[in-house]
Each structure stands twice: as C-alpha cells, then as structure tokens.
Design a protein around this motif. Structure first.
Motif, short mmCIF file in Angstrom:
data_model
loop_
_atom_site.label_atom_id
_atom_site.label_comp_id
_atom_site.label_asym_id
_atom_site.label_seq_id
_atom_site.Cartn_x
_atom_site.Cartn_y
_atom_site.Cartn_z
N ARG A 8 94.08 -57.67 30.65
CA ARG A 8 92.96 -57.85 31.68
C ARG A 8 91.57 -58.08 30.80
N PHE A 11 85.51 -58.19 32.34
CA PHE A 11 84.48 -59.06 32.97
C PHE A 11 83.42 -59.46 32.55
N ARG A 16 84.55 -64.48 29.26
CA ARG A 16 85.24 -65.25 29.76
C ARG A 16 85.77 -66.53 29.21
N ASP A 79 76.90 -54.84 36.38
CA ASP A 79 78.04 -54.97 35.39
C ASP A 79 77.37 -55.92 34.40
N GLU A 90 84.76 -53.68 33.60
CA GLU A 90 85.81 -54.02 34.08
C GLU A 90 85.54 -54.75 35.60
N ARG A 91 86.29 -56.13 35.54
CA ARG A 91 85.94 -56.53 36.76
C ARG A 91 86.52 -55.82 38.05
N ASN A 93 87.98 -55.20 41.83
CA ASN A 93 88.93 -55.42 42.62
C ASN A 93 88.27 -56.27 43.84
N TYR A 122 81.77 -64.23 39.53
CA TYR A 122 82.93 -63.50 39.66
C TYR A 122 84.28 -64.84 39.49
N SER A 192 97.03 -60.80 38.29
CA SER A 192 95.85 -61.93 38.07
C SER A 192 94.59 -61.76 38.88
N ARG A 193 94.41 -60.33 38.77
CA ARG A 193 93.21 -60.14 39.97
C ARG A 193 91.82 -60.56 39.14
N ASP A 194 92.05 -60.95 37.71
CA ASP A 194 90.74 -61.28 37.22
C ASP A 194 90.57 -62.52 37.55
N ASP A 195 91.57 -63.48 37.99
CA ASP A 195 91.54 -65.09 38.12
C ASP A 195 91.66 -65.49 39.69
#
Ligand SMILES: Nc1ncnc2c1ncn2[C@@H]1O[C@H](COP(=O)(O)OP(=O)(O)OP(=O)(O)O)[C@@H](O)[C@H]1O
Ligand SMILES: [Mg+2]
Length: 319
Positions: A8, A11, A16, A79, A90-91, A93, A122, A192-195
């Motif tokens: 992960r 963020f 990125r 952030d 951290e990104r 949710n 985001y 894949s919650r970062d993307d």
C-alpha cells in the motif's frame, strides 16, 4: 491489469506513480519540524473550494452528503501537510454506500464523486464505471470471475458504481453466482483500495438486508450516506435549477401553481423526489408548447421561455 497486492503506497503527492491520466504533480517541499502552515493557503492550492462550491451550487439540499465531502476534503488537506512534515499519511478508505428513496440524487452524486475525488487528488482518473448485477455475474459456471474482473479492470483508478447492489446476492438461490462476484469485489476493495473507490447504492431496507447477509461488505465501507427525501422548498429549488438550465422561467403565478402541484404530488403514489420534478417540468413544457401553438398573433422571446399556471394546472395531479 493491476492485480491486487498487499503493498500500500503512502497516499499523497510525493509517492504516487503516474500512469498518464493526471499531469505530473509538483513535489512540495519537505517542511522542517518547526515550520508553520496556513491551511487556507493550502485550500486554495488544492482548489478544494472550487470543488465544494460547484457541488453547493449545482445540487440542492443534501446537507449530510455535502458535509461528508467537506470532511473528506479537509482530511486530504491535513494529510498533504502531514506528509510534508514527514508524518505518515495513509490513504483513507473511501468506499461508500448511498441509500435513499427514488429520485433523491444517489446516482447523480455517485457520478460526480469520481470528479470530486479526482480533483481532490484521491483518484488518478475522473471516471465512473457504472454497473448492475448483470455486468458482474455470469449465467454459467466459470463466467462470473472473468466478468467481475473485467469490470474491475475498467474501473481501476476511478470509481466503480454498483447500482442496486443487493441484487448481487440472492439468498433464496443456492446455485447463484452472485456470491462469487461479491468475494472478488471484497478482495479488490481491500487490496486495491489505493486505486479504486467502490460506491454501492440502493434503497435503505434492501441495503440493510444485503449487509446483514454480507458483513464483509459492510465492514469495508467507510462512508454510509443516507439521502433524505427532499422538502417542498428543496423540490421547488430543484425545479428552478432545472428550468434555469433549460432557459425557461416561471411567471410569479406559475411559481404558485408549481408549488401547489408539488405539494399534491408529494402525497401521491410513486412519488420519486427530484425525478418527479423533472418529469413534471417535461410535461409543463409540452403544455407550454401546445399553448403557444394555439396562440394567434406574434410571440416574443419571453413567451418562449415563460411558463404560466395552465402549464401546470392541466396535470391530472389536480383532479
Ligand atoms: N439535489 C439535487 N439537485 C438538483 N437536481 C437533483 C438533485 N437530486 C436529484 N436531482 C435530479 O433528479 C433526477 C433523479 O436523481 P437520481 O437519478 O440521482 O436519483 P436516484 O436516487 O439515483 O434515484 P433511483 O433510486 O430511482 O435510482 C436527476 O435528473 C438529477 O439530476
Ligand atoms: Mg439511481
């Protein structure tokens, strides 16, 4: 296709990877520990207010939704600065669930959410892939996984919007493939919650039942947003907004007739909030056109724009 994996990335602006949809971002300077930061300047730099103001202008009411978007934007700002101080960021949710009655704006807001999250930094793409059960679930053994993965692949980097998500799950049918699709979705929502941001939408009671039988889904959703029914005043304002967008206007007397129409319509069966407003205005345009067509003599520009009471009073809602 980017397979889900456990890594992960932190963020933010600094780390990125940029696969092309977004212009490369300027890396902000690392701040010394004793630096002072004015968040109002950061707001301007991140164009947060531009995003929030357009949401305010273009959508009537929806206070809980707007508040949540504001909170997400604030978190983004904080952030960004934390990251520059070398603090972890951290990104969050961002998976969401929208519940509410027909015509309360769920689909409209979901479609805008990709744009919002993209502008806020985001999401890498301003893109929504909008699907229902049939796009995800196959009819034969072995069809569901490739179908669901294909949809996920298209949605990656943006928003996956699953309307009437409860149809994915059919408790009464043991041989249903919906469960297989849900399993894959859960895996991607986690890994894949970062993307990827997944937004589920539907009516509240059925959504509750869906979550009761799929607790894994419920726990992966950070933002449960309830879309309230609109008040009479909000419905009027939505109507004015729609008319303005189409270059029509209400005469003062017609505004009264429209209000009377809405007050009655709200109490009748199959009332669908803002969608009923849209439909009512469509029919008012038809009556307006017939009225003009039956008029003798010259008509000016304003005649072509101005709705009058008969354009509403002809509705069967008044019978
Ligand atoms: N707050 C609002 N301001 C202005 N227009 C709105 C607002 N909410 C909804 N609308 C308009 O009303 C119509 C219906 O909205 P939408 O399709 O988003 O509702 P929905 O909650 O998805 O309904 P359903 O549950 O039936 O799918 C759309 O044309 C949309 O543009
Ligand atoms: Mg909808």
């Amino acid at each position: 296709m980017s397979e889900p994996n456990g890594a992960r990335p932190a963020f933010g602006l600094r780390t990125r990877p940029d696969p092309g949809d977004r212009p490369p971002e300027r890396l902000p300077d690392r701040l010394p520990a004793d630096a002072k930061i004015d968040l109002s300047t950061e707001r301007i730099l991140a164009s947060v207010d531009v995003v929030l103001d357009s949401l305010d202008r273009e959508l009537v009411g929806l206070a809980p939704v707007k508040t949540r978007v504001r909170e997400i934007a604030d978190l983004l700002l904080v952030d960004r600065v934390r990251e520059r101080f070398g603090l972890s960021a951290e990104r969050p949710n961002l998976h969401m669930c929208f519940t509410g009655n027909p015509g309360t704006g769920k689909t409209t807001v979901a479609l805008r959410m990709a744009g919002l999250l993209h502008r806020l930094g985001y999401l890498r793409r301003d893109r929504v892939v909008s699907v229902t059960r049939d796009d995800l679930v196959g009819q034969y053994v072995g069809h569901t996984a490739p179908k669901t993965k294909e949809v996920l692949k298209r949605a990656m980097g943006g928003v996956l919007f699953i309307d009437e998500a409860y149809y994915l799950y059919r408790a009464e049918n043991e041989r249903d493939y919906g469960g297989e699709s849900i399993e894959i979705l859960l895996q991607y929502m986690e890994n894949s919650r970062d993307d990827l941001v997944v937004i589920l939408a539907g009516y509240a009671d059925r959504m509750d039942a869906f979550f009761a039988s799929n607790p894994g889904m419920s726990s992966r959703i950070a933002h449960h947003l309830d879309f309230p029914d609109y008040t009479l005043e909000e419905l009027e304002a939505i109507g004015e907004l729609m008319l303005g967008g189409q270059q029509y206007r209400l005469s003062p007397a017609a505004a009264g007739a429209f209000r009377d129409y809405l007050r009655l319509r709200m109490t009748q069966p199959r009332f669908a909030n803002a969608r009923s407003v849209r439909n009512a205005l469509e029919r008012a345009r038809l009556r307006h056109a017939s009225r003009l067509a039956a008029t003798r003599g010259a008509l000016g520009k304003d005649d072509f724009m101005r709705l009058e009471p008969p354009d509403f009073l002809g509705s069967r809602v008044f019978r």
